[in-house]
Design an enzyme around this catalytic site. Sequence first.
Site, PDB file in Angstrom:
ATOM      1  N   GLU A  83      -1.827   0.956  15.213  1.00  0.00           N
ATOM      2  CA  GLU A  83      -0.764   1.960  15.189  1.00  0.00           C
ATOM      3  C   GLU A  83      -1.164   3.254  15.894  1.00  0.00           C
ATOM      4  OE1 GLU A  83       1.631   4.660  11.887  1.00  0.00           O
ATOM      5  OE2 GLU A  83       0.547   2.861  11.259  1.00  0.00           O
ATOM      6  N   ASP A  84      -2.406   3.683  15.698  1.00  0.00           N
ATOM      7  CA  ASP A  84      -2.794   5.028  16.124  1.00  0.00           C
ATOM      8  C   ASP A  84      -3.797   5.078  17.269  1.00  0.00           C
ATOM      9  OD1 ASP A  84      -1.158   6.252  14.218  1.00  0.00           O
ATOM     10  OD2 ASP A  84      -2.692   6.077  12.668  1.00  0.00           O
ATOM     11  N   HIS A 117      -7.011  -0.845   9.554  1.00  0.00           N
ATOM     12  CA  HIS A 117      -5.566  -0.910   9.347  1.00  0.00           C
ATOM     13  C   HIS A 117      -4.756   0.062  10.201  1.00  0.00           C
ATOM     14  CE1 HIS A 117      -6.142   2.528   6.521  1.00  0.00           C
ATOM     15  NE2 HIS A 117      -4.879   2.796   6.792  1.00  0.00           N
ATOM     16  N   ASP A 166       4.199  12.437 -29.631  1.00  0.00           N
ATOM     17  CA  ASP A 166       3.249  11.395 -29.238  1.00  0.00           C
ATOM     18  C   ASP A 166       2.641  11.687 -27.871  1.00  0.00           C
ATOM     19  OD1 ASP A 166       5.604  11.065 -27.937  1.00  0.00           O
ATOM     20  OD2 ASP A 166       5.742   8.890 -28.207  1.00  0.00           O
ATOM     21  N   HIS A 203     -10.475   8.332   6.964  1.00  0.00           N
ATOM     22  CA  HIS A 203      -9.393   7.790   6.123  1.00  0.00           C
ATOM     23  C   HIS A 203      -9.519   6.286   5.923  1.00  0.00           C
ATOM     24  CE1 HIS A 203      -5.462   6.668   4.612  1.00  0.00           C
ATOM     25  NE2 HIS A 203      -5.191   6.033   5.744  1.00  0.00           N
TER      26      HIS A 203
END
Length: 702
Positions: free
Chosen positions: A76-77, A72, A260, A48
């Site tokens: 956090e993980d 990134h 349109d 990812h």
Amino acid sequence: MLRQYELVERVKAYDPDADEDLLNRAYVFSVKAHGSQLRASGDPYFSHPIQVAGILTNLKLDDKTIACAILHDTIEDTVATHAEIKRLFGPEVARLVDGVTKLSKIETQTESERQAENLRKFLLAMSSDIRVLLVKLADRLHNMRTLHHIKREEKRRRIARETMDIYAPLAERIGMYGFMEEMQELAFRQLEPDASETIAQRLDRLRETTGANVHRISGAVEGLLRSKGIAASVTGREKRPYSIWRKMQAREMSFEQLSDVMAFRVIVDDVSDCYRALGIVHGRWPMVPGRFKDFISTPKNNGYRSLHTSVLLGSEAARIEVQIRTHLMHEEAEYGLAAHWAYKQGKDGAPAREAYPWIDDLLEVLQDAANPEELLENARLAMFQDQVFVFTPKGELHQLPGDSTPVDFAYAVHSDLGDSCVGAKVNGRVVPLRTRLINGDQVEIMKGKVKAPDPAWESFVASAKARAAIRRHVRHKRREELQAMGSKLLDAMAGRLQVALTDDILSPALGQLKLQDRPALELAMAENRLTDEEVSDALAPGAVVRAPRSRSTKAKAAAAISIEGLTPGVGFLLCDHCRPVPGDRIAGNRAPDGPICVHMIDCDLLVATGTDWLDVRWGAETAGAVARMAVVVHNQPGALASLAASIAANNANIVGLALKHRDREFHTDILDIEVESVAHLATIMAGLRQVKAVVSADRVRQ
């Protein structure tokens, strides 16, 4: 998934001076940190962040931003820390990674609180370096591309709704229409799967029947322009399913009624060719009235520039949309801010705030939010996409949300101007403050001496900045009113107990009541969070509270009402629509063949009988007036009695009562109450709102 050398080669292809070692170390660190973690799709988790970095290489971003994308999710993980990222990759990369990282470890009570705090932190980081936003948008785009792997429908819909409400508008705000359209489309499939599938099938059938027409029309337009000496490339494209669905909903039309669905894009060399091409197209085919927009002379807030028009083509008068722009405008329309990212000049992201002043406005409304729900609401309002273009008397252009009013305009110019707004002129004519602005309006704000926004403005303003400022003022005003009421209650309590409110008395009392200081005690008393018995026992243990003597209510409003600014002896009336009371900002207006009428400054009827306002103010001898309130009460025995008791306790008198609505659960009472001033009325409303039977209490107009 991109291999390590492939990612580095992508960056080096557009930036030969990129730090290859930094990218290699970031790649290896991310792979090791995420280890055996898997995504919902079953792929290794580290795929990812690598894919996010790959998306950003298409935007040709600098090496530190690419490194941030790779890293990134590590804080956090994984077990990686901010200090470790800073030590290994430098303070700039660590700051970017921290800005993108969610507050996953904070303990909040609800999902909305967690979402709001994550959003607040992310936007604060974005305000100091816009690259945080670019990484976050790429992160969200890749997550949306793989959203279908998540098994729980509820989670998929929550992520899709957040994307539609927050991240797609953010992409639009910095001109990244490619990101915006793809995120909207992927979210639309989750939120409205049936509609998405139906429109996609109809587009497939339309493509089979009109494919040749698209090439024919593109060739016809391109050939026409070349015959006139303009080198142009013309391409046709169909609108995306979400765009079609939104138009069908807004216009209440079926798919077959849309004329349109196809749009054609004309790319030319320079700005002068844009206008020449427009003239040639309009000269060859009839223009559809009201469908021309010039975003070159007046670009959008996000810098978007292009000419938009619609023409009727062929014997069947088929309506087609035509967009005309230069190559540079086209690149900026696709990639927005990232299209002109100057990594070679060493820009660090902060200068983007000068080009995107809405970032500061967004931060201001977020900081004014009182709770998570309000924060999220303000964020959605601040990124509202529909715009209206209006001008100051000096010709300065301001872009506001659709359905904006002069109050929204005043706050867009400056918060102080909004707070002190007392009236407005649109195109030289005095209008009510709730008037909706349209494109091209020239707006002039009349400024008063007092900064006091009217709480009633919240019911009609359209911008988040205006709404947040009004709510902030109302909260502060209400707190001041409650504080003053609590101070009176505490002093009265001390008088009945015959104790002095010294530190020796208050300190142990505050400790017993678990309150920090005297203002906290006053506020708790005003909000009925403490009973008289609890307070008296804390101030004088064992004492008996003597009930206060009832005072006869004086008919304050029956006394003479004095208005200064009028010729002595001239008669006047108080407007029966807005019912001003002392303390309201007022203005006078003479009706034809009638007496002078005194209105609140934003009364709808103020301009009904003329444009000449009389500068009037309340006289010092004015004793009071009659205000009208709407009180929603639970339909239960004793509700009306408790309402009346609260009003009497605040030394006011009910002179009129009418039942407006009644159903099984609630009823709405319209009350006319004699009050001394706006402050007195606010005290009465604050007291009513503390009554358990009362759902809401608000001042109303006729």
